[in-house]
Scaffold this motif. Sequence first.
Motif, PDB file in Angstrom:
ATOM      1  N   UNK A 178      48.173  48.072  52.980  1.00  0.00           N
ATOM      2  CA  UNK A 178      48.807  48.591  51.621  1.00  0.00           C
ATOM      3  C   UNK A 178      49.188  47.479  50.556  1.00  0.00           C
ATOM      4  N   UNK A 179      48.851  46.325  51.086  1.00  0.00           N
ATOM      5  CA  UNK A 179      48.963  45.028  50.414  1.00  0.00           C
ATOM      6  C   UNK A 179      47.844  44.632  49.483  1.00  0.00           C
ATOM      7  N   UNK A 180      47.885  43.729  48.556  1.00  0.00           N
ATOM      8  CA  UNK A 180      47.029  43.113  48.017  1.00  0.00           C
ATOM      9  C   UNK A 180      46.803  42.065  47.975  1.00  0.00           C
ATOM     10  N   UNK A 181      45.358  41.276  47.815  1.00  0.00           N
ATOM     11  CA  UNK A 181      44.879  39.979  47.844  1.00  0.00           C
ATOM     12  C   UNK A 181      43.801  39.657  47.120  1.00  0.00           C
ATOM     13  N   UNK A 182      43.928  38.482  46.690  1.00  0.00           N
ATOM     14  CA  UNK A 182      42.744  38.198  45.813  1.00  0.00           C
ATOM     15  C   UNK A 182      42.047  37.061  46.183  1.00  0.00           C
ATOM     16  N   UNK A 183      40.691  37.119  46.486  1.00  0.00           N
ATOM     17  CA  UNK A 183      39.680  36.112  46.914  1.00  0.00           C
ATOM     18  C   UNK A 183      39.112  35.301  45.646  1.00  0.00           C
ATOM     19  N   UNK A 236      28.202  40.034  34.049  1.00  0.00           N
ATOM     20  CA  UNK A 236      29.577  40.787  34.269  1.00  0.00           C
ATOM     21  C   UNK A 236      29.268  42.394  33.895  1.00  0.00           C
ATOM     22  N   UNK A 237      28.215  42.574  33.252  1.00  0.00           N
ATOM     23  CA  UNK A 237      28.038  43.931  32.698  1.00  0.00           C
ATOM     24  C   UNK A 237      27.610  45.103  33.562  1.00  0.00           C
ATOM     25  N   UNK A 238      27.411  44.635  34.890  1.00  0.00           N
ATOM     26  CA  UNK A 238      26.717  45.515  35.746  1.00  0.00           C
ATOM     27  C   UNK A 238      27.292  45.090  37.241  1.00  0.00           C
ATOM     28  N   UNK A 239      28.157  46.306  37.653  1.00  0.00           N
ATOM     29  CA  UNK A 239      28.921  46.010  39.054  1.00  0.00           C
ATOM     30  C   UNK A 239      28.432  47.080  40.190  1.00  0.00           C
ATOM     31  N   UNK A 240      28.393  46.839  41.307  1.00  0.00           N
ATOM     32  CA  UNK A 240      28.156  47.655  42.325  1.00  0.00           C
ATOM     33  C   UNK A 240      28.895  47.478  43.485  1.00  0.00           C
ATOM     34  N   UNK A 241      29.556  48.430  43.745  1.00  0.00           N
ATOM     35  CA  UNK A 241      30.421  48.438  45.137  1.00  0.00           C
ATOM     36  C   UNK A 241      29.983  49.375  46.239  1.00  0.00           C
ATOM     37  N   UNK A 242      30.458  48.998  47.489  1.00  0.00           N
ATOM     38  CA  UNK A 242      30.061  49.638  48.588  1.00  0.00           C
ATOM     39  C   UNK A 242      31.271  50.704  48.605  1.00  0.00           C
ATOM     40  N   UNK A 243      30.627  51.847  49.063  1.00  0.00           N
ATOM     41  CA  UNK A 243      31.409  53.187  49.121  1.00  0.00           C
ATOM     42  C   UNK A 243      32.895  53.026  49.719  1.00  0.00           C
ATOM     43  N   UNK A 244      32.805  51.882  50.619  1.00  0.00           N
ATOM     44  CA  UNK A 244      33.869  51.868  51.566  1.00  0.00           C
ATOM     45  C   UNK A 244      35.310  50.819  50.894  1.00  0.00           C
ATOM     46  N   UNK A 245      34.883  50.472  49.704  1.00  0.00           N
ATOM     47  CA  UNK A 245      35.692  49.789  48.869  1.00  0.00           C
ATOM     48  C   UNK A 245      35.749  50.146  47.405  1.00  0.00           C
ATOM     49  N   UNK A 246      34.970  51.054  47.037  1.00  0.00           N
ATOM     50  CA  UNK A 246      34.985  51.450  45.802  1.00  0.00           C
ATOM     51  C   UNK A 246      36.599  52.216  45.387  1.00  0.00           C
ATOM     52  N   UNK A 247      37.142  51.711  44.268  1.00  0.00           N
ATOM     53  CA  UNK A 247      38.369  52.116  43.657  1.00  0.00           C
ATOM     54  C   UNK A 247      39.433  51.437  44.203  1.00  0.00           C
ATOM     55  N   UNK A 248      39.265  50.453  45.242  1.00  0.00           N
ATOM     56  CA  UNK A 248      40.247  49.540  45.600  1.00  0.00           C
ATOM     57  C   UNK A 248      39.966  48.257  45.445  1.00  0.00           C
ATOM     58  N   UNK A 265      33.161  30.433  38.780  1.00  0.00           N
ATOM     59  CA  UNK A 265      33.827  31.201  39.961  1.00  0.00           C
ATOM     60  C   UNK A 265      33.515  32.629  40.023  1.00  0.00           C
ATOM     61  N   UNK A 266      33.746  33.338  40.871  1.00  0.00           N
ATOM     62  CA  UNK A 266      33.691  34.698  41.054  1.00  0.00           C
ATOM     63  C   UNK A 266      35.185  35.035  41.773  1.00  0.00           C
ATOM     64  N   UNK A 267      35.843  36.249  41.790  1.00  0.00           N
ATOM     65  CA  UNK A 267      36.925  36.772  42.436  1.00  0.00           C
ATOM     66  C   UNK A 267      36.686  38.203  42.820  1.00  0.00           C
ATOM     67  N   UNK A 268      37.531  38.381  44.206  1.00  0.00           N
ATOM     68  CA  UNK A 268      37.465  39.774  44.463  1.00  0.00           C
ATOM     69  C   UNK A 268      38.986  40.023  44.640  1.00  0.00           C
ATOM     70  N   UNK A 269      39.543  41.038  43.688  1.00  0.00           N
ATOM     71  CA  UNK A 269      40.748  41.416  43.800  1.00  0.00           C
ATOM     72  C   UNK A 269      40.748  42.660  44.835  1.00  0.00           C
ATOM     73  N   UNK A 270      41.343  42.742  45.814  1.00  0.00           N
ATOM     74  CA  UNK A 270      41.659  43.670  46.847  1.00  0.00           C
ATOM     75  C   UNK A 270      42.943  44.371  46.671  1.00  0.00           C
ATOM     76  N   UNK A 322      44.937  47.557  50.861  1.00  0.00           N
ATOM     77  CA  UNK A 322      44.130  46.660  52.145  1.00  0.00           C
ATOM     78  C   UNK A 322      44.546  47.712  53.200  1.00  0.00           C
ATOM     79  N   UNK A 323      43.537  48.163  54.086  1.00  0.00           N
ATOM     80  CA  UNK A 323      43.379  48.718  55.039  1.00  0.00           C
ATOM     81  C   UNK A 323      43.410  47.827  56.291  1.00  0.00           C
ATOM     82  N   UNK A 324      43.593  48.345  57.574  1.00  0.00           N
ATOM     83  CA  UNK A 324      43.459  47.246  58.676  1.00  0.00           C
ATOM     84  C   UNK A 324      41.743  47.169  59.115  1.00  0.00           C
ATOM     85  N   UNK A 325      41.339  48.192  58.542  1.00  0.00           N
ATOM     86  CA  UNK A 325      39.665  48.186  58.805  1.00  0.00           C
ATOM     87  C   UNK A 325      39.088  47.009  57.736  1.00  0.00           C
TER      88      UNK A 325
END
Length: 124
Positions: free
Chosen positions: A14-19, A54-66, A77-82, A85-88
């Motif tokens: 349930x937490x968030x993390x930014x890479x 940055x105009x086009x972005x593509x997500x895997x279904x497993x993370x889309x919306x999260x 640089x690039x970032x990934x805001x998560x 979060x789930x154990x998986x």
Amino acid sequence: VQLQASGGGLVQAGDSLKLSCTVSGRTIRTDAMGWFRQAPGKEREFIAAISWSGGNIYYADSVKGRFTISRDNAKNTISLQMYSLKPEDTAVYYCAADPDTLALSDYEGEYDYWGQGTLVTVSS
């Protein structure tokens, strides 16, 4: 060319993390950039990709919306805001560069440059 991923750690479900991923040795202004991850005992899988502008972005279904991928070409640089979060989601997360392309790919073979990975562990 070096890609330095950072920001991983141990969090609770349930937490968030930014890479973040900082690139040195080349400019990423014309590169598509991506995030992949590899969970223990599993193959590396695609997470997200972002076009050079940055105009086009593509997500895997497993993370889309999260998860949200972003980039700052001025800082190379690039970032990934998560979120949520789930154990998986536990895995080593890698950033990668697909140089000089307008296309987005979920195929790791398209990416020429890779970071060393940063470990994200999500406890239940």
